[in-house]
Enzyme design. Structure first.
Site, mmCIF file in Angstrom:
data_model
loop_
_atom_site.group_PDB
_atom_site.id
_atom_site.type_symbol
_atom_site.label_atom_id
_atom_site.label_comp_id
_atom_site.label_asym_id
_atom_site.label_seq_id
_atom_site.Cartn_x
_atom_site.Cartn_y
_atom_site.Cartn_z
ATOM 1 N N ILE A 1 0.849 -1.207 0.000
ATOM 2 C CA ILE A 1 0.000 0.000 0.000
ATOM 3 C C ILE A 1 0.878 1.248 0.000
ATOM 4 O O ILE A 1 0.664 2.189 -0.742
ATOM 5 C CB ILE A 1 -0.892 0.043 1.254
ATOM 6 C CG1 ILE A 1 -1.852 -1.134 1.257
ATOM 7 C CG2 ILE A 1 -1.660 1.359 1.349
ATOM 8 C CD1 ILE A 1 -2.704 -1.213 2.499
ATOM 9 N N THR B 1 6.814 -13.817 -10.506
ATOM 10 C CA THR B 1 7.398 -12.729 -11.310
ATOM 11 C C THR B 1 6.376 -12.213 -12.318
ATOM 12 O O THR B 1 6.198 -10.997 -12.491
ATOM 13 C CB THR B 1 8.671 -13.228 -12.027
ATOM 14 O OG1 THR B 1 9.657 -13.485 -11.045
ATOM 15 C CG2 THR B 1 9.196 -12.206 -13.017
ATOM 16 N N CYS C 1 32.555 5.099 18.114
ATOM 17 C CA CYS C 1 31.538 5.964 18.724
ATOM 18 C C CYS C 1 31.240 5.523 20.156
ATOM 19 O O CYS C 1 32.075 5.717 21.020
ATOM 20 C CB CYS C 1 30.299 6.042 17.845
ATOM 21 S SG CYS C 1 29.464 7.626 18.079
ATOM 22 N N HIS D 1 32.494 7.799 12.840
ATOM 23 C CA HIS D 1 32.185 6.512 12.190
ATOM 24 C C HIS D 1 33.034 6.321 10.932
ATOM 25 O O HIS D 1 32.601 6.670 9.836
ATOM 26 C CB HIS D 1 30.695 6.468 11.807
ATOM 27 C CG HIS D 1 29.802 6.411 12.994
ATOM 28 N ND1 HIS D 1 29.346 5.225 13.528
ATOM 29 C CD2 HIS D 1 29.294 7.390 13.774
ATOM 30 C CE1 HIS D 1 28.588 5.487 14.578
ATOM 31 N NE2 HIS D 1 28.539 6.792 14.749
ATOM 32 N N GLU E 1 33.557 3.770 9.327
ATOM 33 C CA GLU E 1 32.993 2.764 8.403
ATOM 34 C C GLU E 1 32.279 3.380 7.207
ATOM 35 O O GLU E 1 32.146 2.743 6.173
ATOM 36 C CB GLU E 1 32.053 1.813 9.154
ATOM 37 C CG GLU E 1 30.748 2.420 9.684
ATOM 38 C CD GLU E 1 30.876 3.019 11.087
ATOM 39 O OE1 GLU E 1 32.004 3.358 11.496
ATOM 40 O OE2 GLU E 1 29.839 3.165 11.765
HETATM 41 N N1 GLN Z 1 25.014 7.190 22.283
HETATM 42 C C1 GLN Z 1 26.272 7.831 22.077
HETATM 43 C C2 GLN Z 1 26.099 9.334 21.821
HETATM 44 O O1 GLN Z 1 25.044 9.757 21.452
HETATM 45 C C3 GLN Z 1 27.050 7.196 20.951
HETATM 46 C C4 GLN Z 1 26.371 7.252 19.628
HETATM 47 C C5 GLN Z 1 26.884 6.245 18.607
HETATM 48 O O2 GLN Z 1 27.508 5.250 18.969
HETATM 49 N N2 GLN Z 1 26.596 6.482 17.325
HETATM 50 O O3 GLN Z 1 27.007 10.091 22.011
#
Ligand code: GLN
Length: 538
Positions: A149, A192, A382, A509, A511
């Protein structure tokens, strides 16, 4: 004027439409065309920022701080391009725009309806992207499965676009699935056919079908689908599971996918430059030096998409350096003094994962103390870096050290981490974290600078808490240091123990910037250290 390639999904979800869209983007870019990719998601959240990774997989952060669908990760990794928040719109965001316009009286007394107002808003978003980015191709992936939907307005909107320029500006790829029925021993094409009929019923005639299956399908199956869907045989492309997704662009190239698209648009095909990609893909199939066991300490352990980009960053570094990476998740919520040794001793490396909320945090702190003591290569990302810092505070005698995020009301608690200046309780809503790319400057003699081969890097952030400056001096010693800072805001960006083989935490991050064509230097260093541990030569 851009050409539009729409990618829809049929039969079941999770078919890898994102990888398909990204692979087509790769093939067009390697021919020298500019490509923009847009993911339209049918759900009502304004963005995935507030959604649990269990529901929707990781939240992918763009350079400009957009909290987006994890498919954006595929686009950036496969196309080797930085996209932006413009690359992800949800129904929620679209309705938000519409309701704002309605309140401002912009509909001039009209009844606001799905057709034309919602469909027009969707078309407007696509057209604005065309104007703003001016790219040769805009690939638009529609989330969900045809027939849901929620996705109907999107399907109707793109069907409307096929009516423009006699349909010569739009190309539709439908990604579907042929299940293999053990009892009769053949692939079934009926789902399909039904899915294509549904699409046709909504005004879209697909130009190409990517037929996903677990195994290779015989040509007879393709012929049958082609006949039933009125497509030429070469436009029905079998796409079985590949050993590694990074082979997908080369596989589709062999099948002539990009050539078919260019022919349709009347554009002369040119030879793609896939040299670097092929070099990387060849490494995928090369015999590996060893298998490394990387344990991931976090709380979303039963759904690997929750940490999609970390998995991919590791995989990419493994391929680049010639190692198979075996990932095992350890639920930090279940980790304790008694079971920590059985859980972590056999790891070649440990990643302490990002996250929000108190569940599993103590296990991360425990893990951070343990792997440091045992000198197991450890990479904190993080919340992982925050856990390493809290661990250091506990080792320094602050027994009740934690982050403000986990304040329990105990007045003896001390907060190594508190809200980033300017943020507060109210910021617990969508889009209010510290988001996106910013610089980090590292101390010259730090390990992290050595691994990056640079003292300044730009990485993407997504957090709300920061290391408190009054703790810096209290926690640093001859081994442990906060090795990186934002150059102006002075926010702490990294920590490390330089006496260990690899004990590094980053507030950002990394990654999100790991790509097949440029594996991430920190992940590479971590994988190398894990390999050294495995070889016993630390
Ligand atoms: N919770 C933590 C913060 O807000 C780390 C966040 C995370 O790992 N992306 O600072």
């Amino acid at each position: 004027m851009s050409k539009f390639i729409f990618v829809t999904g049929g039969v079941i979800s999770g078919l890898g439409k994102g990888v398909a869209a990204a692979s087509i983007g790769n093939l067009l870019k390697s021919r020298g065309f500019s490509v923009f990719v847009l993911k339209l998601d049918p759900y009502l959240n304004v963005d995935p920022g507030t959604m649990s990774p269990y529901e929707h997989g990781e939240v992918y952060v763009t350079q400009d701080g957009g909290e987006t669908d994890l498919d954006l990760g595929h686009y950036e990794r496969f196309i080797n391009e930085n996209f932006s928040r413009d690359s992800n719109y949800t129904s929620g965001k679209i309705f938000w725009n519409i309701l704002e316009k309605e309140r401002l009286g912009e509909y001039k007394g009209k009844t606001v309806q799905y057709i034309p107002h919602v469909t027009d808003e969707i078309i407007l978003i696509i057209k604005n992207i065309e104007k703003k980015y001016n790219s040769d191709f805009i690939i638009v992936e529609i989330g969900g499965t045809v027939g849901d939907i929620e996705s109907n307005p999107f399907i109707y909107a793109i069907a409307q676009m096929s009516g423009e320029k006699n349909g010569l500006n739009t190309f539709f790829i439908h990604v579907t699935y042929v299940p293999f029925l053990e009892t009769s021993g053949d692939f079934k094409t009926k789902p399909t056919q039904d899915s294509v009929n549904k699409l046709r019923g909504m005004g879209i005639k697909p130009n190409m079908i990517l037929l996903r299956s677990n195994d290779k399908v015989e040509n007879a199956v393709l012929t049958k689908v082609a006949k039933a869907t009125f497509l030429s045989e070469k436009s029905v492309i079998s796409a079985p599971d590949l050993a590694n997704v990074y082979e997908m662009p080369l596989y589709l190239e062999k099948k002539g996918a990009a050539n078919i698209i260019l022919n349709y648009f009347g554009i002369n095909d040119v030879k793609p430059n896939l040299r670097k990609w092929t070099m990387f893909a060849n490494k995928v199939n090369k015999e590996k030096k060893d298998t490394l066991l990387i344990k991931m300490l976090g709380k979303y352990t039963s759904f690997s998409d929750a940490y999609k980009s970390i998995n991919e960053a590791l995989k990419i570094s493994g391929i680049d350096l010639g190692y198979d990476i075996k990932i095992e998740y350890i639920d930090s919520n279940l980790l304790n003094e008694e079971n920590i040794s059985t859980n972590l001793d056999d790891a070649d490396g440990v990643i302490i994962l990002p996250g929000f909320g108190v569940r599993g945090f103590e296990g991360k702190v425990l893990g951070a103390i343990y792997t440091r003591e045992k000198d197991i290569p450890t990479f904190g990302i993080c919340l992982g870096m925050q856990a390493m810092s809290v661990a250091q505070a506990r080792l320094k005698g602050f027994k009740k050290a934690t982050s403000k995020e986990f304040a329990s009301g105990d007045k003896d608690e001390v907060y190594v981490l508190d809200y980033i200046k300017g943020k507060n309780e109210k910021d617990k809503m969508g889009g209010t974290l510290r988001l996106g790319e910013s610089p980090s400057v590292f101390k010259k003699d730090s390990h992290i600078a050595k691994y990056y081969k640079s003292t300044e890097v730009y990485e993407r952030h997504r957090h709300r808490y920061e290391i408190q400056h009054n703790f810096i001096e209290l926690l640093e010693d001859e081994n442990f240091s906060f090795s990186g800072y934002h150059p102006e805001l002075k926010l702490v960006e990294s920590c490390e123990d330089k006496s260990k083989s690899f004990y590094i935490g980053v507030q950002y991050h990394p990654e999100f910037t790991a790509r097949p064509l440029s594996p991430h230097k920190l992940f590479n260093a971590f994988v190398e250290k894990a390999a050294e541990r495995k070889n016993g030569k630390k």
